[in-house]
Enzyme design. Structure first.
Site, mmCIF file in Angstrom:
data_model
loop_
_atom_site.group_PDB
_atom_site.id
_atom_site.type_symbol
_atom_site.label_atom_id
_atom_site.label_comp_id
_atom_site.label_asym_id
_atom_site.label_seq_id
_atom_site.Cartn_x
_atom_site.Cartn_y
_atom_site.Cartn_z
ATOM 1 N N LYS A 11 13.170 -3.880 -1.120
ATOM 2 C CA LYS A 11 13.378 -3.670 0.312
ATOM 3 C C LYS A 11 14.594 -4.463 0.817
ATOM 4 O O LYS A 11 15.101 -5.354 0.114
ATOM 5 C CB LYS A 11 12.091 -4.059 1.056
ATOM 6 C CG LYS A 11 10.895 -3.152 0.703
ATOM 7 C CD LYS A 11 9.670 -3.480 1.553
ATOM 8 C CE LYS A 11 8.492 -2.582 1.205
ATOM 9 N NZ LYS A 11 7.330 -2.814 2.102
ATOM 10 N N TYR A 51 7.399 7.167 4.560
ATOM 11 C CA TYR A 51 6.176 6.470 4.999
ATOM 12 C C TYR A 51 5.320 7.348 5.921
ATOM 13 O O TYR A 51 4.526 6.818 6.717
ATOM 14 C CB TYR A 51 6.538 5.159 5.687
ATOM 15 C CG TYR A 51 6.810 4.007 4.722
ATOM 16 C CD1 TYR A 51 5.814 3.564 3.847
ATOM 17 C CD2 TYR A 51 8.039 3.354 4.704
ATOM 18 C CE1 TYR A 51 6.048 2.512 2.978
ATOM 19 C CE2 TYR A 51 8.270 2.282 3.832
ATOM 20 C CZ TYR A 51 7.265 1.869 2.977
ATOM 21 O OH TYR A 51 7.485 0.812 2.122
ATOM 22 N N PHE A 59 1.904 -0.329 12.966
ATOM 23 C CA PHE A 59 3.108 -0.984 12.434
ATOM 24 C C PHE A 59 4.186 0.002 11.997
ATOM 25 O O PHE A 59 5.219 -0.403 11.478
ATOM 26 C CB PHE A 59 2.725 -1.910 11.267
ATOM 27 C CG PHE A 59 2.005 -1.223 10.123
ATOM 28 C CD1 PHE A 59 2.707 -0.497 9.173
ATOM 29 C CD2 PHE A 59 0.626 -1.305 10.006
ATOM 30 C CE1 PHE A 59 2.063 0.133 8.121
ATOM 31 C CE2 PHE A 59 -0.045 -0.676 8.959
ATOM 32 C CZ PHE A 59 0.687 0.048 8.010
ATOM 33 N N ARG A 87 2.007 -2.930 -9.304
ATOM 34 C CA ARG A 87 1.365 -3.543 -8.138
ATOM 35 C C ARG A 87 0.845 -4.947 -8.467
ATOM 36 O O ARG A 87 0.826 -5.830 -7.601
ATOM 37 C CB ARG A 87 0.296 -2.615 -7.557
ATOM 38 C CG ARG A 87 0.959 -1.399 -6.881
ATOM 39 C CD ARG A 87 -0.015 -0.475 -6.228
ATOM 40 N NE ARG A 87 -0.643 -1.035 -5.051
ATOM 41 C CZ ARG A 87 -0.181 -0.916 -3.796
ATOM 42 N NH1 ARG A 87 0.951 -0.289 -3.550
ATOM 43 N NH2 ARG A 87 -0.835 -1.432 -2.794
ATOM 44 N N THR A 93 0.039 -7.246 -0.382
ATOM 45 C CA THR A 93 0.956 -6.807 0.687
ATOM 46 C C THR A 93 1.420 -7.985 1.548
ATOM 47 O O THR A 93 2.601 -8.102 1.866
ATOM 48 C CB THR A 93 0.230 -5.767 1.587
ATOM 49 O OG1 THR A 93 -0.336 -4.762 0.755
ATOM 50 C CG2 THR A 93 1.172 -5.152 2.588
ATOM 51 N N ARG A 104 6.021 -10.884 -4.574
ATOM 52 C CA ARG A 104 5.887 -11.169 -3.139
ATOM 53 C C ARG A 104 5.630 -12.654 -2.878
ATOM 54 O O ARG A 104 6.138 -13.211 -1.899
ATOM 55 C CB ARG A 104 4.795 -10.284 -2.538
ATOM 56 C CG ARG A 104 5.308 -8.851 -2.291
ATOM 57 C CD ARG A 104 4.208 -7.898 -1.966
ATOM 58 N NE ARG A 104 4.697 -6.634 -1.422
ATOM 59 C CZ ARG A 104 3.976 -5.517 -1.398
ATOM 60 N NH1 ARG A 104 2.740 -5.515 -1.860
ATOM 61 N NH2 ARG A 104 4.475 -4.409 -0.901
ATOM 62 N N ASN A 114 8.415 -7.784 3.023
ATOM 63 C CA ASN A 114 7.635 -8.177 1.846
ATOM 64 C C ASN A 114 8.244 -7.745 0.512
ATOM 65 O O ASN A 114 7.538 -7.531 -0.472
ATOM 66 C CB ASN A 114 6.163 -7.764 2.001
ATOM 67 C CG ASN A 114 5.978 -6.260 2.043
ATOM 68 O OD1 ASN A 114 6.944 -5.515 2.021
ATOM 69 N ND2 ASN A 114 4.732 -5.830 2.091
ATOM 70 N N HIS A 117 8.295 -2.329 -2.559
ATOM 71 C CA HIS A 117 7.307 -1.248 -2.429
ATOM 72 C C HIS A 117 6.937 -0.773 -3.827
ATOM 73 O O HIS A 117 7.794 -0.750 -4.710
ATOM 74 C CB HIS A 117 7.899 -0.056 -1.655
ATOM 75 C CG HIS A 117 7.107 1.210 -1.858
ATOM 76 N ND1 HIS A 117 5.992 1.507 -1.125
ATOM 77 C CD2 HIS A 117 7.236 2.216 -2.760
ATOM 78 C CE1 HIS A 117 5.479 2.657 -1.562
ATOM 79 N NE2 HIS A 117 6.224 3.105 -2.559
ATOM 80 N N GLU A 128 6.592 10.471 -4.482
ATOM 81 C CA GLU A 128 7.634 9.505 -4.115
ATOM 82 C C GLU A 128 8.829 9.558 -5.073
ATOM 83 O O GLU A 128 9.972 9.414 -4.649
ATOM 84 C CB GLU A 128 7.038 8.090 -4.096
ATOM 85 C CG GLU A 128 6.076 7.892 -2.924
ATOM 86 C CD GLU A 128 5.431 6.512 -2.891
ATOM 87 O OE1 GLU A 128 4.599 6.285 -1.992
ATOM 88 O OE2 GLU A 128 5.754 5.667 -3.754
HETATM 89 P P1 RTP Z 1 4.173 -0.680 0.086
HETATM 90 O O1 RTP Z 1 3.628 0.689 0.439
HETATM 91 O O2 RTP Z 1 5.408 -1.061 0.870
HETATM 92 O O3 RTP Z 1 4.323 -0.861 -1.397
HETATM 93 O O4 RTP Z 1 3.089 -1.777 0.486
HETATM 94 P P2 RTP Z 1 1.535 -1.744 0.286
HETATM 95 O O5 RTP Z 1 1.120 -0.492 -0.440
HETATM 96 O O6 RTP Z 1 1.148 -3.049 -0.269
HETATM 97 O O7 RTP Z 1 1.029 -1.662 1.796
HETATM 98 P P3 RTP Z 1 0.747 -0.363 2.712
HETATM 99 O O8 RTP Z 1 -0.628 -0.476 3.237
HETATM 100 O O9 RTP Z 1 1.147 0.891 2.012
HETATM 101 O O10 RTP Z 1 1.722 -0.612 3.943
HETATM 102 C C1 RTP Z 1 3.107 -0.273 3.867
HETATM 103 C C2 RTP Z 1 3.924 -1.399 4.433
HETATM 104 O O11 RTP Z 1 3.668 -1.515 5.822
HETATM 105 C C3 RTP Z 1 3.699 -2.873 6.199
HETATM 106 N N1 RTP Z 1 2.427 -3.260 6.793
HETATM 107 N N2 RTP Z 1 2.341 -3.977 7.858
HETATM 108 N N3 RTP Z 1 1.400 -5.472 10.067
HETATM 109 C C4 RTP Z 1 0.530 -4.912 9.232
HETATM 110 O O12 RTP Z 1 -0.662 -5.010 9.366
HETATM 111 C C5 RTP Z 1 1.049 -4.164 8.111
HETATM 112 N N4 RTP Z 1 0.330 -3.542 7.201
HETATM 113 C C6 RTP Z 1 1.210 -2.959 6.360
HETATM 114 C C7 RTP Z 1 3.949 -3.709 4.978
HETATM 115 O O13 RTP Z 1 5.321 -4.058 4.943
HETATM 116 C C8 RTP Z 1 3.596 -2.774 3.841
HETATM 117 O O14 RTP Z 1 4.344 -3.077 2.690
HETATM 118 MG MG MG Z 2 1.724 1.445 0.134
#
Ligand code: RTP
Ligand code: MG
Length: 141
Positions: A11, A51, A59, A87, A93, A104, A114, A117, A128
């Protein structure tokens, strides 16, 4: 064990910190091969499309703004159980909850910025990867 491919994005925060190489080393030492790669400044449309599953989440706008705040490094990683493995290497996350030694934990500043992705399932990985790479730009090695 299954040979899989997953989509990874370094990112804008991690690209700005100049740790692309260190993160690639984590992938390589973690048993994953880079089989496609490009740097890209995402347009708002591309980030929103990528996304789209999060479009109703509170968010979403902040996430899109962040993802277009600078260039990202996008790669396809291949290896045994690549989706889960990536992962694991990434960590939780929220970097405050990420296990020691994960990407991370070491490079992320916040739940928004963070660092990386990674696809979360076989179906999303396929979608994707196709979103960013024509099949001719992914190299079996
Ligand atoms: P990513 O998709 O980026 O690999 O991350 P992830 O699976 O660990 O998390 P995901 O639930 O898919 O959320 C995508 C991105 O959104 C941001 N986020 N912010 N403020 C919040 O509560 C919140 N929750 C998620 C994070 O940057 C996350 O990587
Ligand atoms: Mg995700």
């Amino acid at each position: 064990m299954a040979l899989e491919r997953t989509l990874s994005i370094i990112k804008p925060d991690a690209v700005a910190k100049n740790v692309i190489g260190e993160i690639y080393t984590r992938f390589e030492k973690g048993g994953l091969k880079v089989v496609a790669s490009k740097m890209k400044q995402l347009s708002r449309k591309e980030a929103e499309g990528f996304y789209a599953v999060h479009r109703e989440r509170p968010f979403f706008n902040a996430l899109v703004e962040f993802m277009i705040s600078g260039p990202v490094m996008i790669q396809v990683l291949e290896g045994e159980n690549a989706i889960a493995r990536n992962r694991e290497l990434m960590g939780a996350t929220n970097p405050k909850e990420a296990a020691a030694g994960t990407i991370r934990a070491d490079f992320a500043d916040s739940i928004d910025a963070n660092a990386v992705h990674g696809s979360d399932a076989a179906e999303t990985a396929a979608v994707e990867i196709a979103y960013f790479f024509p099949t001719t730009d992914v190299y079996a090695r």
